[in-house]
Scaffold this motif. Structure first.
Motif, short mmCIF file in Angstrom:
data_model
loop_
_atom_site.label_atom_id
_atom_site.label_comp_id
_atom_site.label_asym_id
_atom_site.label_seq_id
_atom_site.Cartn_x
_atom_site.Cartn_y
_atom_site.Cartn_z
N LYS A 15 -42.13 -14.95 42.28
CA LYS A 15 -42.94 -13.93 41.62
C LYS A 15 -44.34 -13.91 42.21
O LYS A 15 -44.93 -12.86 42.43
CB LYS A 15 -43.03 -14.21 40.11
N LYS A 16 -44.88 -15.08 42.45
CA LYS A 16 -46.24 -15.22 42.97
C LYS A 16 -46.33 -14.74 44.41
O LYS A 16 -47.29 -14.09 44.80
CB LYS A 16 -46.67 -16.69 42.86
N ASP A 17 -45.36 -15.06 45.23
CA ASP A 17 -45.35 -14.72 46.65
C ASP A 17 -44.02 -14.07 46.98
O ASP A 17 -43.00 -14.74 47.09
CB ASP A 17 -45.56 -15.99 47.48
N GLY A 18 -44.01 -12.75 47.14
CA GLY A 18 -42.79 -12.01 47.40
C GLY A 18 -42.09 -12.40 48.68
O GLY A 18 -40.96 -12.02 48.92
N ARG A 19 -42.77 -13.15 49.56
CA ARG A 19 -42.15 -13.54 50.82
C ARG A 19 -41.32 -14.80 50.70
O ARG A 19 -40.70 -15.23 51.65
CB ARG A 19 -43.22 -13.75 51.89
N THR A 20 -41.31 -15.43 49.53
CA THR A 20 -40.54 -16.65 49.36
C THR A 20 -39.07 -16.37 49.71
O THR A 20 -38.50 -15.41 49.22
CB THR A 20 -40.64 -17.16 47.91
N MET A 21 -38.51 -17.19 50.55
CA MET A 21 -37.13 -16.98 50.97
C MET A 21 -36.16 -17.25 49.82
O MET A 21 -36.48 -17.95 48.87
CB MET A 21 -36.78 -17.92 52.13
N GLU A 86 -31.72 -12.23 51.03
CA GLU A 86 -32.49 -12.83 52.11
C GLU A 86 -32.83 -11.82 53.20
O GLU A 86 -33.97 -11.75 53.68
CB GLU A 86 -31.71 -13.99 52.71
N ILE A 87 -31.86 -11.01 53.59
CA ILE A 87 -32.09 -10.02 54.64
C ILE A 87 -33.09 -8.96 54.19
O ILE A 87 -33.95 -8.54 54.97
CB ILE A 87 -30.75 -9.40 55.10
N ALA A 88 -33.01 -8.55 52.94
CA ALA A 88 -33.99 -7.59 52.41
C ALA A 88 -35.40 -8.18 52.49
O ALA A 88 -36.36 -7.47 52.85
CB ALA A 88 -33.64 -7.21 50.97
N THR A 89 -35.54 -9.46 52.20
CA THR A 89 -36.84 -10.12 52.30
C THR A 89 -37.32 -10.16 53.74
O THR A 89 -38.47 -9.84 54.04
CB THR A 89 -36.78 -11.55 51.73
N MET A 93 -40.61 -8.42 55.40
CA MET A 93 -41.57 -9.22 56.16
C MET A 93 -41.76 -8.66 57.58
O MET A 93 -42.87 -8.66 58.10
CB MET A 93 -41.11 -10.68 56.23
N ARG A 94 -40.70 -8.18 58.18
CA ARG A 94 -40.80 -7.59 59.52
C ARG A 94 -41.67 -6.35 59.50
O ARG A 94 -42.47 -6.14 60.40
CB ARG A 94 -39.41 -7.27 60.06
N LYS A 95 -41.55 -5.54 58.45
CA LYS A 95 -42.40 -4.34 58.33
C LYS A 95 -43.86 -4.73 58.16
O LYS A 95 -44.76 -4.01 58.59
CB LYS A 95 -41.93 -3.48 57.16
N GLU A 96 -44.10 -5.88 57.51
CA GLU A 96 -45.47 -6.38 57.32
C GLU A 96 -45.98 -7.14 58.54
O GLU A 96 -47.11 -7.64 58.54
CB GLU A 96 -45.51 -7.33 56.11
N ASN A 97 -45.14 -7.28 59.55
CA ASN A 97 -45.46 -8.07 60.75
C ASN A 97 -45.79 -9.52 60.41
O ASN A 97 -46.65 -10.14 61.02
CB ASN A 97 -46.61 -7.43 61.54
N PRO A 110 -42.66 -13.38 67.63
CA PRO A 110 -41.74 -13.15 66.51
C PRO A 110 -40.73 -14.28 66.40
O PRO A 110 -40.26 -14.80 67.41
CB PRO A 110 -41.06 -11.83 66.87
N TRP A 111 -40.42 -14.68 65.17
CA TRP A 111 -39.41 -15.71 64.96
C TRP A 111 -38.12 -15.15 64.39
O TRP A 111 -37.14 -15.86 64.27
CB TRP A 111 -39.92 -16.85 64.08
N SER A 112 -38.08 -13.89 64.05
CA SER A 112 -36.84 -13.31 63.54
C SER A 112 -35.97 -12.89 64.71
O SER A 112 -36.45 -12.66 65.82
CB SER A 112 -37.12 -12.12 62.62
N ASN A 113 -34.68 -12.80 64.47
CA ASN A 113 -33.71 -12.51 65.51
C ASN A 113 -33.54 -10.99 65.64
O ASN A 113 -32.84 -10.38 64.83
CB ASN A 113 -32.39 -13.18 65.16
N GLU A 114 -34.16 -10.41 66.64
CA GLU A 114 -34.10 -8.96 66.84
C GLU A 114 -32.67 -8.46 66.98
O GLU A 114 -32.32 -7.39 66.49
CB GLU A 114 -34.94 -8.56 68.05
N ALA A 115 -31.83 -9.23 67.65
CA ALA A 115 -30.44 -8.81 67.85
C ALA A 115 -29.72 -8.63 66.52
O ALA A 115 -28.92 -7.70 66.36
CB ALA A 115 -29.70 -9.84 68.71
N PHE A 116 -30.01 -9.48 65.54
CA PHE A 116 -29.37 -9.33 64.25
C PHE A 116 -29.83 -8.06 63.55
O PHE A 116 -29.04 -7.30 63.02
CB PHE A 116 -29.65 -10.53 63.32
#
Length: 174
Positions: A15-21, A86-89, A93-97, A110-116
């Motif tokens: 709730k405090k941090d929407g980026r929490t996985m 998790e993917i929605a999160t 996060m990707r949109k927020e860079n 970037p640490w996310s997997n672009e191919a996915f």
């Protein structure tokens, strides 16, 4: 109602941090209690539920075919629900860079997997998600397909839908 203090801490942090996985709910007291009635020692699946959950969380499939419904089905469904959250999160996060790590040279990597995130969900023709004519991203919408004739003497297949609904009354549908 939360399962235990650890879950309460997780939900407060989220709730405090929407980026929490996301955190898999498969080992919560509620999950284990509600799935207990699906377990049958004659089926030999006591270890397969957690294994399939972990495999599904790791591979993040869009379609799963399960032959025979029962104890393992709810583990697969929960994995798919957890993956979707998790993917929605990650997508947010990707949109927020914010899926980057600052390197020694001061540049963000970037640490996310672009191919996915660009893989096809069947709507495009070049292997990229959203490569259809509208160029819009296609949300991750996993599906579990189950085939079961319910002929086994100890089947618990008839309880899967009810158990899944009880576990996920207030969560996203898969």
């Amino acid at each position: 109602e939360h399962d235990d203090d650890e879950n309460q801490t997780h939900y407060r942090a989220k709730k405090k941090d929407g980026r929490t996985m996301t955190r898999g709910r498969v080992y919560s007291k509620t999950f284990l209690e509600k799935t207990k009635r699906l377990y049958d020692m004659h089926m030999g699946a006591e270890n397969m539920g957690p294994v399939l959950y972990s495999f599904c969380r790791f591979t993040k499939p869009e379609n799963v075919l399960e032959i025979g419904a029962g104890y393992t089905s709810v583990f697969l469904l929960q994995a798919m629900r957890d993956n979707k959250e998790e993917i929605a999160t990650y997508e947010r996060m990707r949109k927020e860079n914010s899926c980057t790590v600052r390197g020694d040279n001061g540049e963000n990597t970037p640490w996310s997997n672009e191919a996915f995130f660009s893989r096809s969900s069947g709507n495009g023709n070049d292997g990229r998600r959203g490569s259809n004519s509208s160029k819009e991203d296609t949300a991750y919408s996993p599906q579990l397909h189950v085939v079961d004739n319910m002929a086994h003497a100890y089947t618990t297949a008839h309880l899967v839908k009810e158990c899944s609904q009880e576990l996920n009354e207030n969560t996203i549908n898969v």
